[in-house]
Design a protein around this motif. Structure first.
Motif, PDB file in Angstrom:
ATOM      1  N   ALA A  63      40.809  -1.170  11.800  1.00 54.11           N
ATOM      2  CA  ALA A  63      40.696  -1.098  10.340  1.00 54.11           C
ATOM      3  C   ALA A  63      40.007   0.189   9.911  1.00 54.11           C
ATOM      4  O   ALA A  63      40.397   0.818   8.912  1.00 54.11           O
ATOM      5  N   GLU A  64      38.990   0.596  10.657  1.00 56.25           N
ATOM      6  CA  GLU A  64      38.285   1.840  10.339  1.00 56.25           C
ATOM      7  C   GLU A  64      39.207   3.047  10.477  1.00 56.25           C
ATOM      8  O   GLU A  64      39.222   3.937   9.614  1.00 56.25           O
ATOM      9  N   ILE A  65      39.995   3.074  11.535  1.00 56.10           N
ATOM     10  CA  ILE A  65      40.936   4.188  11.745  1.00 56.10           C
ATOM     11  C   ILE A  65      41.999   4.194  10.652  1.00 56.10           C
ATOM     12  O   ILE A  65      42.344   5.256  10.115  1.00 56.10           O
ATOM     13  N   ASN A  66      42.519   3.009  10.302  1.00 54.57           N
ATOM     14  CA  ASN A  66      43.516   2.935   9.229  1.00 54.57           C
ATOM     15  C   ASN A  66      42.945   3.434   7.908  1.00 54.57           C
ATOM     16  O   ASN A  66      43.635   4.124   7.152  1.00 54.57           O
ATOM     17  N   GLN A  67      41.717   3.077   7.631  1.00 56.85           N
ATOM     18  CA  GLN A  67      41.079   3.522   6.386  1.00 56.85           C
ATOM     19  C   GLN A  67      40.909   5.041   6.367  1.00 56.85           C
ATOM     20  O   GLN A  67      41.142   5.690   5.346  1.00 56.85           O
ATOM     21  N   ARG A  68      40.537   5.597   7.502  1.00 60.14           N
ATOM     22  CA  ARG A  68      40.305   7.048   7.581  1.00 60.14           C
ATOM     23  C   ARG A  68      41.596   7.837   7.337  1.00 60.14           C
ATOM     24  O   ARG A  68      41.577   8.897   6.714  1.00 60.14           O
ATOM     25  N   TYR A  69      42.708   7.326   7.844  1.00 60.73           N
ATOM     26  CA  TYR A  69      43.967   8.074   7.736  1.00 60.73           C
ATOM     27  C   TYR A  69      44.907   7.507   6.689  1.00 60.73           C
ATOM     28  O   TYR A  69      46.107   7.767   6.714  1.00 60.73           O
ATOM     29  N   ARG A  70      44.379   6.747   5.746  1.00 64.07           N
ATOM     30  CA  ARG A  70      45.224   6.158   4.701  1.00 64.07           C
ATOM     31  C   ARG A  70      45.889   7.236   3.856  1.00 64.07           C
ATOM     32  O   ARG A  70      47.061   7.161   3.540  1.00 64.07           O
ATOM     33  N   GLU A  71      45.133   8.255   3.497  1.00 62.65           N
ATOM     34  CA  GLU A  71      45.667   9.363   2.719  1.00 62.65           C
ATOM     35  C   GLU A  71      46.057  10.497   3.661  1.00 62.65           C
ATOM     36  O   GLU A  71      45.229  10.953   4.449  1.00 62.65           O
ATOM     37  N   PRO A  72      47.319  10.953   3.591  1.00 59.38           N
ATOM     38  CA  PRO A  72      47.729  12.047   4.476  1.00 59.38           C
ATOM     39  C   PRO A  72      47.005  13.344   4.130  1.00 59.38           C
ATOM     40  O   PRO A  72      46.688  13.609   2.966  1.00 59.38           O
ATOM     41  N   ARG A  73      46.727  14.140   5.136  1.00 52.85           N
ATOM     42  CA  ARG A  73      46.023  15.413   4.928  1.00 52.85           C
ATOM     43  C   ARG A  73      46.951  16.529   4.493  1.00 52.85           C
ATOM     44  O   ARG A  73      46.517  17.538   3.980  1.00 52.85           O
ATOM     45  N   ILE A  74      48.243  16.341   4.725  1.00 48.82           N
ATOM     46  CA  ILE A  74      49.202  17.368   4.334  1.00 48.82           C
ATOM     47  C   ILE A  74      50.131  16.797   3.266  1.00 48.82           C
ATOM     48  O   ILE A  74      50.324  15.582   3.173  1.00 48.82           O
ATOM     49  N   GLU A  75      50.688  17.669   2.476  1.00 51.79           N
ATOM     50  CA  GLU A  75      51.654  17.228   1.475  1.00 51.79           C
ATOM     51  C   GLU A  75      53.023  17.154   2.118  1.00 51.79           C
ATOM     52  O   GLU A  75      53.428  18.056   2.850  1.00 51.79           O
ATOM     53  N   MET A  76      53.710  16.055   1.839  1.00 56.22           N
ATOM     54  CA  MET A  76      55.051  15.880   2.394  1.00 56.22           C
ATOM     55  C   MET A  76      56.078  16.113   1.297  1.00 56.22           C
ATOM     56  O   MET A  76      55.891  15.666   0.162  1.00 56.22           O
ATOM     57  N   SER A  77      57.141  16.781   1.671  1.00 57.86           N
ATOM     58  CA  SER A  77      58.226  16.972   0.714  1.00 57.86           C
ATOM     59  C   SER A  77      59.009  15.661   0.581  1.00 57.86           C
ATOM     60  O   SER A  77      58.850  14.733   1.366  1.00 57.86           O
ATOM     61  N   ARG A  78      59.837  15.612  -0.410  1.00 56.14           N
ATOM     62  CA  ARG A  78      60.653  14.411  -0.633  1.00 56.14           C
ATOM     63  C   ARG A  78      61.555  14.144   0.567  1.00 56.14           C
ATOM     64  O   ARG A  78      61.733  12.991   0.967  1.00 56.14           O
ATOM     65  N   ALA A  79      62.096  15.187   1.166  1.00 55.99           N
ATOM     66  CA  ALA A  79      62.985  15.021   2.318  1.00 55.99           C
ATOM     67  C   ALA A  79      62.235  14.419   3.506  1.00 55.99           C
ATOM     68  O   ALA A  79      62.776  13.565   4.216  1.00 55.99           O
ATOM     69  N   VAL A  80      61.003  14.829   3.711  1.00 54.24           N
ATOM     70  CA  VAL A  80      60.210  14.295   4.816  1.00 54.24           C
ATOM     71  C   VAL A  80      59.916  12.818   4.578  1.00 54.24           C
ATOM     72  O   VAL A  80      60.017  11.988   5.484  1.00 54.24           O
ATOM     73  N   ARG A  81      59.565  12.459   3.347  1.00 51.73           N
ATOM     74  CA  ARG A  81      59.289  11.053   3.032  1.00 51.73           C
ATOM     75  C   ARG A  81      60.529  10.193   3.225  1.00 51.73           C
ATOM     76  O   ARG A  81      60.449   9.089   3.763  1.00 51.73           O
ATOM     77  N   VAL A  82      61.685  10.718   2.819  1.00 52.62           N
ATOM     78  CA  VAL A  82      62.943   9.977   2.994  1.00 52.62           C
ATOM     79  C   VAL A  82      63.243   9.805   4.480  1.00 52.62           C
ATOM     80  O   VAL A  82      63.639   8.722   4.928  1.00 52.62           O
ATOM     81  N   ALA A  83      63.039  10.855   5.264  1.00 55.66           N
ATOM     82  CA  ALA A  83      63.288  10.777   6.704  1.00 55.66           C
ATOM     83  C   ALA A  83      62.363   9.766   7.368  1.00 55.66           C
ATOM     84  O   ALA A  83      62.788   8.986   8.227  1.00 55.66           O
ATOM     85  N   LEU A  84      61.092   9.750   6.973  1.00 51.71           N
ATOM     86  CA  LEU A  84      60.148   8.787   7.545  1.00 51.71           C
ATOM     87  C   LEU A  84      60.515   7.357   7.166  1.00 51.71           C
ATOM     88  O   LEU A  84      60.410   6.443   7.991  1.00 51.71           O
TER      89      LEU A  84
END
Length: 57
Positions: free
Chosen positions: A13-34
């Motif tokens: 839970a602690e690890i999930n909380q730490r990485y909840r917000e991504p550190r890099i901005e993702m483009s729309r294409a990257v989000r669609v691919a994920l």
């Protein structure tokens, strides 16, 4: 055993909380691919469960 499981879940839970917000901005294409990869993974897991159930019968 119970305390080690609680500790494990707390750590996850602690690890999930730490990485909840991504550190890099993702483009729309990257989000669609994920999202596509998530759906594909879910499909593969369902297929494996289905095959396992068929093997049991």
């Amino acid at each position: 055993m119970r305390t080690s499981l609680k500790r494990l879940f707390r750590k996850v839970a602690e690890i999930n909380q730490r990485y909840r917000e991504p550190r890099i901005e993702m483009s729309r294409a990257v989000r669609v691919a994920l999202e596509f990869l998530r759906i594909y993974l879910l499909f593969l897991v369902c297929l494996m469960v289905y095959k396992f159930i068929l093997l049991l019968n």
